[in-house]
Design an enzyme around this catalytic site. Structure first.
Site, short mmCIF file in Angstrom:
data_model
loop_
_atom_site.label_atom_id
_atom_site.label_comp_id
_atom_site.label_asym_id
_atom_site.label_seq_id
_atom_site.Cartn_x
_atom_site.Cartn_y
_atom_site.Cartn_z
N GLU A 157 -2.10 1.31 11.17
CA GLU A 157 -1.67 0.51 10.55
C GLU A 157 -2.55 -0.36 9.69
OE1 GLU A 157 1.47 -0.33 9.34
OE2 GLU A 157 0.12 -1.81 8.20
N LYS B 12 5.53 3.58 -9.33
CA LYS B 12 4.84 3.96 -10.74
C LYS B 12 4.17 5.14 -10.61
CE LYS B 12 5.16 -0.77 -12.38
NZ LYS B 12 4.67 -2.19 -11.76
N GLU C 173 11.71 0.52 12.36
CA GLU C 173 12.44 -0.48 11.66
C GLU C 173 13.31 -0.52 10.31
OE1 GLU C 173 9.31 -1.85 13.24
OE2 GLU C 173 9.86 -3.55 14.37
N TYR C 174 12.36 0.15 9.70
CA TYR C 174 13.00 0.30 7.99
C TYR C 174 14.07 1.34 8.22
CZ TYR C 174 9.25 -2.02 5.52
OH TYR C 174 8.65 -3.27 4.87
N ASP D 249 5.10 3.33 1.92
CA ASP D 249 5.14 2.63 0.76
C ASP D 249 5.34 3.77 -0.60
OD1 ASP D 249 4.65 0.42 2.31
OD2 ASP D 249 2.21 0.73 1.74
N ASP E 57 13.93 6.72 2.51
CA ASP E 57 15.22 6.25 2.00
C ASP E 57 15.06 6.74 0.48
OD1 ASP E 57 13.43 4.18 1.48
OD2 ASP E 57 14.93 3.02 0.73
C1 LIG Z 1 7.05 0.39 4.08
S1 LIG Z 1 6.36 0.12 5.58
C2 LIG Z 1 7.09 1.07 6.90
C3 LIG Z 1 6.70 0.71 8.25
C4 LIG Z 1 7.26 1.65 9.38
N1 LIG Z 1 6.79 2.97 9.42
C5 LIG Z 1 8.72 1.74 9.36
O1 LIG Z 1 9.52 2.68 9.00
O2 LIG Z 1 9.55 0.68 9.92
C6 LIG Z 1 4.99 1.06 5.47
C7 LIG Z 1 3.87 0.56 6.46
O3 LIG Z 1 2.61 1.61 6.11
C8 LIG Z 1 1.36 0.90 6.18
N2 LIG Z 1 0.46 1.62 5.41
C9 LIG Z 1 0.71 2.03 4.23
N3 LIG Z 1 -0.25 2.98 3.84
C10 LIG Z 1 -1.20 2.95 4.73
C11 LIG Z 1 -2.25 3.75 5.12
N4 LIG Z 1 -2.79 4.35 3.95
N5 LIG Z 1 -2.86 3.62 6.22
C12 LIG Z 1 -2.38 2.88 7.13
N6 LIG Z 1 -1.16 1.96 6.97
C13 LIG Z 1 -0.62 2.23 5.81
C14 LIG Z 1 1.70 -0.51 5.30
O4 LIG Z 1 0.99 -1.69 5.80
C15 LIG Z 1 3.29 -0.99 5.93
O5 LIG Z 1 3.07 -1.61 7.21
#
Ligand SMILES: C[S@@+](CC[C@H](N)C(=O)[O-])C[C@H]1O[C@@H](n2cnc3c(N)ncnc32)[C@H](O)[C@@H]1O
Length: 205
Positions: free
Chosen positions: A59, A116, A185-186, A112, A148
């Site tokens: 994370e 874009k 969570e998401y 994420d 999603d």
């Molecule tokens: C949209 S959140 C989803 C969190 C969790 N996986 C959930 O489904 O509830 C995406 C998470 O991935 C982390 N993240 C995104 N790109 C990442 C990367 N390259 N390496 C480590 N963490 C990353 C972000 O900081 C964020 O906390």
């Protein structure tokens, strides 16, 4: 997708190196953990650990990693130590720790979306990165992707093709496999809103 900065998080993470991994040789790897990329606040890893899986969760966001660690410590205090380690790193910078290790499963939960077009290289499932992720899969291992976002789902299917990775399963309205999977969570909040969940299981080439 950044929440509010938690000023206590950096020091909490520093005070608990035992909940991270101290380089490639860390004894935690002997448990054959799964790898989660983007673990957020940790509910998915906690639920999967309760089902008997060991998890190394990457994370990059310090506040999310801090909240995750706080939860782990509270559970431990309540008598529930779990086989989870948090690595506060971006996947792109984690080679020094991951190199030489192979994981039975790699989870990408609600990554994420970077909607874009000009940001597509930032997506975790951009083919070059996906190929690098797949290089950490054990024989017979699987990348398990959930989202999603239909555009990210379709993009990921295309990127699997570019990377030459086999798609073992692709479903557009995934209803949770309670035995082999858990909600993040998401996912919990999207399911509450009635949104469809897309899932792909990707193999190794
Ligand atoms: C949209 S959140 C989803 C969190 C969790 N996986 C959930 O489904 O509830 C995406 C998470 O991935 C982390 N993240 C995104 N790109 C990442 C990367 N390259 N390496 C480590 N963490 C990353 C972000 O900081 C964020 O906390």
């Amino acid at each position: 997708m950044r929440g509010r900065f938690k000023s206590w998080a950096p020091s909490l993470l520093e005070e608990h190196p035992e909940k991270g991994v101290a380089g490639k040789e860390d004894p935690f790897f002997a448990l054959s953990p799964d790898l989660e990329i983007g673990g957020g606040k940790g509910m998915f890893a906690i639920r999967m650990a309760r089902k008997g899986r060991a998890i190394l969760s990457l994370e990059r966001d310090v506040s999310s990693a801090g909240t995750f660690l706080k939860r782990l410590l509270a559970l431990e205090e309540e008598g529930e130590p779990l086989p989870i380690r948090i690595l506060r790193k971006d996947f792109d910078d984690a080679g020094d720790v991951l190199e030489g290790h192979l994981f039975p499963r790699i989870y990408l939960n609600f990554s994420d979306p970077w909607p874009k077009k000009r940001h597509e290289k930032r997506r975790l499932t951009f083919h070059e990165r996906l190929l690098r992720i797949s290089s950490y899969l054990a024989p017979g291992g699987e990348i398990r992707f959930k989202s999603d976002q239909e555009p990210l789902y379709l993009f990921t299917l295309e990127e699997c093709g570019k990377a030459g990775l086999p798609i073992l399963l692709a479903e557009e309205d995934y209803s949770l496999d309670e035995e082999e999977d858990a909600m993040s969570e998401y996912e919990e909040s999207f399911r509450r809103e009635g949104r469809k969940i897309y899932r792909i299981i990707i193999g190794r080439n």
